[in-house]
Design an enzyme around this catalytic site. Structure first.
Site, PDB file in Angstrom:
ATOM      1  N   PRO A   2      -0.316  52.547  33.598  1.00  0.00           N
ATOM      2  CA  PRO A   2      -1.103  53.493  34.569  1.00  0.00           C
ATOM      3  C   PRO A   2      -1.081  54.249  36.072  1.00  0.00           C
ATOM      4  O   PRO A   2      -1.215  53.852  36.470  1.00  0.00           O
ATOM      5  CB  PRO A   2      -2.578  52.577  34.338  1.00  0.00           C
ATOM      6  CG  PRO A   2      -2.265  51.024  34.026  1.00  0.00           C
ATOM      7  CD  PRO A   2      -0.789  51.268  34.183  1.00  0.00           C
ATOM      8  N   GLU A   3      -1.452  55.341  35.477  1.00  0.00           N
ATOM      9  CA  GLU A   3      -0.643  56.535  36.149  1.00  0.00           C
ATOM     10  C   GLU A   3      -2.118  57.785  36.425  1.00  0.00           C
ATOM     11  O   GLU A   3      -2.456  57.470  35.289  1.00  0.00           O
ATOM     12  CB  GLU A   3       0.839  57.050  36.292  1.00  0.00           C
ATOM     13  CG  GLU A   3       1.463  56.072  36.035  1.00  0.00           C
ATOM     14  CD  GLU A   3       3.201  56.377  36.463  1.00  0.00           C
ATOM     15  OE1 GLU A   3       3.027  57.187  37.637  1.00  0.00           O
ATOM     16  OE2 GLU A   3       4.301  55.871  36.479  1.00  0.00           O
ATOM     17  N   LYS A  51      -5.296  58.044  40.401  1.00  0.00           N
ATOM     18  CA  LYS A  51      -6.417  56.594  39.110  1.00  0.00           C
ATOM     19  C   LYS A  51      -6.875  56.346  39.481  1.00  0.00           C
ATOM     20  O   LYS A  51      -7.549  55.099  38.785  1.00  0.00           O
ATOM     21  CB  LYS A  51      -4.614  55.949  40.563  1.00  0.00           C
ATOM     22  CG  LYS A  51      -3.455  56.577  39.758  1.00  0.00           C
ATOM     23  CD  LYS A  51      -2.474  55.728  40.386  1.00  0.00           C
ATOM     24  CE  LYS A  51      -1.051  55.793  40.425  1.00  0.00           C
ATOM     25  NZ  LYS A  51      -0.701  54.444  40.888  1.00  0.00           N
ATOM     26  N   ASN A 167       4.605  55.192  40.326  1.00  0.00           N
ATOM     27  CA  ASN A 167       6.435  54.802  39.926  1.00  0.00           C
ATOM     28  C   ASN A 167       6.934  55.311  39.035  1.00  0.00           C
ATOM     29  O   ASN A 167       8.481  56.168  39.059  1.00  0.00           O
ATOM     30  CB  ASN A 167       6.437  53.138  39.838  1.00  0.00           C
ATOM     31  CG  ASN A 167       8.104  52.513  40.195  1.00  0.00           C
ATOM     32  OD1 ASN A 167       8.557  53.666  41.295  1.00  0.00           O
ATOM     33  ND2 ASN A 167       8.375  51.224  39.716  1.00  0.00           N
ATOM     34  N   ARG A 252       8.706  48.253  44.586  1.00  0.00           N
ATOM     35  CA  ARG A 252       8.357  48.745  43.600  1.00  0.00           C
ATOM     36  C   ARG A 252      10.114  49.268  42.769  1.00  0.00           C
ATOM     37  O   ARG A 252      10.838  49.067  43.350  1.00  0.00           O
ATOM     38  CB  ARG A 252       7.670  50.211  43.399  1.00  0.00           C
ATOM     39  CG  ARG A 252       6.562  50.392  43.187  1.00  0.00           C
ATOM     40  CD  ARG A 252       5.249  49.130  43.023  1.00  0.00           C
ATOM     41  NE  ARG A 252       4.225  49.094  43.508  1.00  0.00           N
ATOM     42  CZ  ARG A 252       3.694  48.660  43.911  1.00  0.00           C
ATOM     43  NH1 ARG A 252       3.970  47.529  44.349  1.00  0.00           N
ATOM     44  NH2 ARG A 252       2.486  49.083  44.361  1.00  0.00           N
TER      45      ARG A 252
END
Length: 262
Positions: A2-3, A51, A167, A252
């Site tokens: 999810p972004e 988000k 990311n 990340r």
């Protein structure tokens, strides 16, 4: 993953079902808000901020975050859920003005909070400009990013700089811009990076599948993300991978082409 584009689409689906509807079922299956009951209230709207998802119901706001695995589903009442019930963290049933009966279910959600809508900024006021918002301010986003002394891969994911980039976007933006992920954000053309990211996330906003290359076929949608050890689509050099973060607990995965990114 999810972004900002994922959350925007979720908000749009939820809003289409719930806006103007009267709440008939309201269950939050987490201890800190389990006693909140908004049955009988009207859903004004469901919107995204970066988000974050905000259900504005009566004089209250239900705030949720998808984190890595969360998702909201929309069902007609009585329809079988597509995920296991034990994963449900929020259930909202509502009757629309046209009589349609909806049931929306949030699975594997994080950061579930209910606050007066007047206090909403306490939860999302720290966020930077959102490229999917009508109030998008690219100048302010670039200013925040350019002032960050950390590696640009870290800085561009900091939601206080720009709300919505995660990311996958960070990796793809930096490849297209030809910038190494470890480069300090203060040494990067922040305005160009922000503009590119905004164009990317807006293009993906209305797609069913995210793509950065323009090719949505499986395995062809990204330039570098999750392509470690495979040839660069531009120059043929093998893509490298590693990890990078604000601190060891927030690292990340990062990918780059050692030839195209300098």
């Amino acid at each position: 993953m999810p972004e900002g584009d994922t959350v925007f689409r979720a908000a749009r689906r939820l809003n289409a079902a719930l806006a103007g509807a009267t709440v008939t079922r309201f269950e939050l299956r987490v201890p800190q808000v389990a006693t909140v009951d908004l049955r009988g209230e009207v859903v004004h709207e469901v919107v995204s901020r970066g988000k974050h998802l905000l259900h504005r119901i009566g004089t209250w706001t239900l705030h949720t975050h998808l984190k890595m695995e969360g998702e909201w589903h929309v069902y007609r009442r009585g329809e079988r859920w597509h995920a296991a019930a034990f994963r449900a963290r929020a259930v909202i049933g509502a009757t629309a003005p046209d009589g349609a009966e909806w049931e929306t279910v949030g699975f594997d959600l994080a950061d579930i909070t209910v606050v007066p809508t007047a206090d909403e900024e306490q939860l999302v006021g720290h966020l930077g400009p959102d490229p999917l918002s009508d109030a998008w301010d690219p100048v302010e986003a670039a200013r925040r990013l350019a002032a960050d002394t950390r590696p640009v891969h870290v800085a561009i994911q900091d939601q206080r700089n720009v709300a919505g980039f995660g990311n996958e976007y960070a990796n793809e933006i930096l490849f297209v811009r030809g910038v190494l992920p470890t480069t300090p954000a203060t040494e990067v053309d922040a305005a160009a990076a922000v503009d590119l990211g905004a164009r990317m996330i807006r293009a993906n906003r209305d797609r069913s599948g995210r793509t950065f290359t323009g090719d949505s076929r499986p395995g062809r949608s990204t330039w570098v993300y999750r392509r470690e050890g495979r040839p660069c689509r531009r120059c043929g050099t093998l893509i490298r991978g590693g990890s990078l973060g604000a601190d060891p607990t927030r690292e990340r995965i990062v990918f780059w082409c050692p030839t195209c990114q300098r």
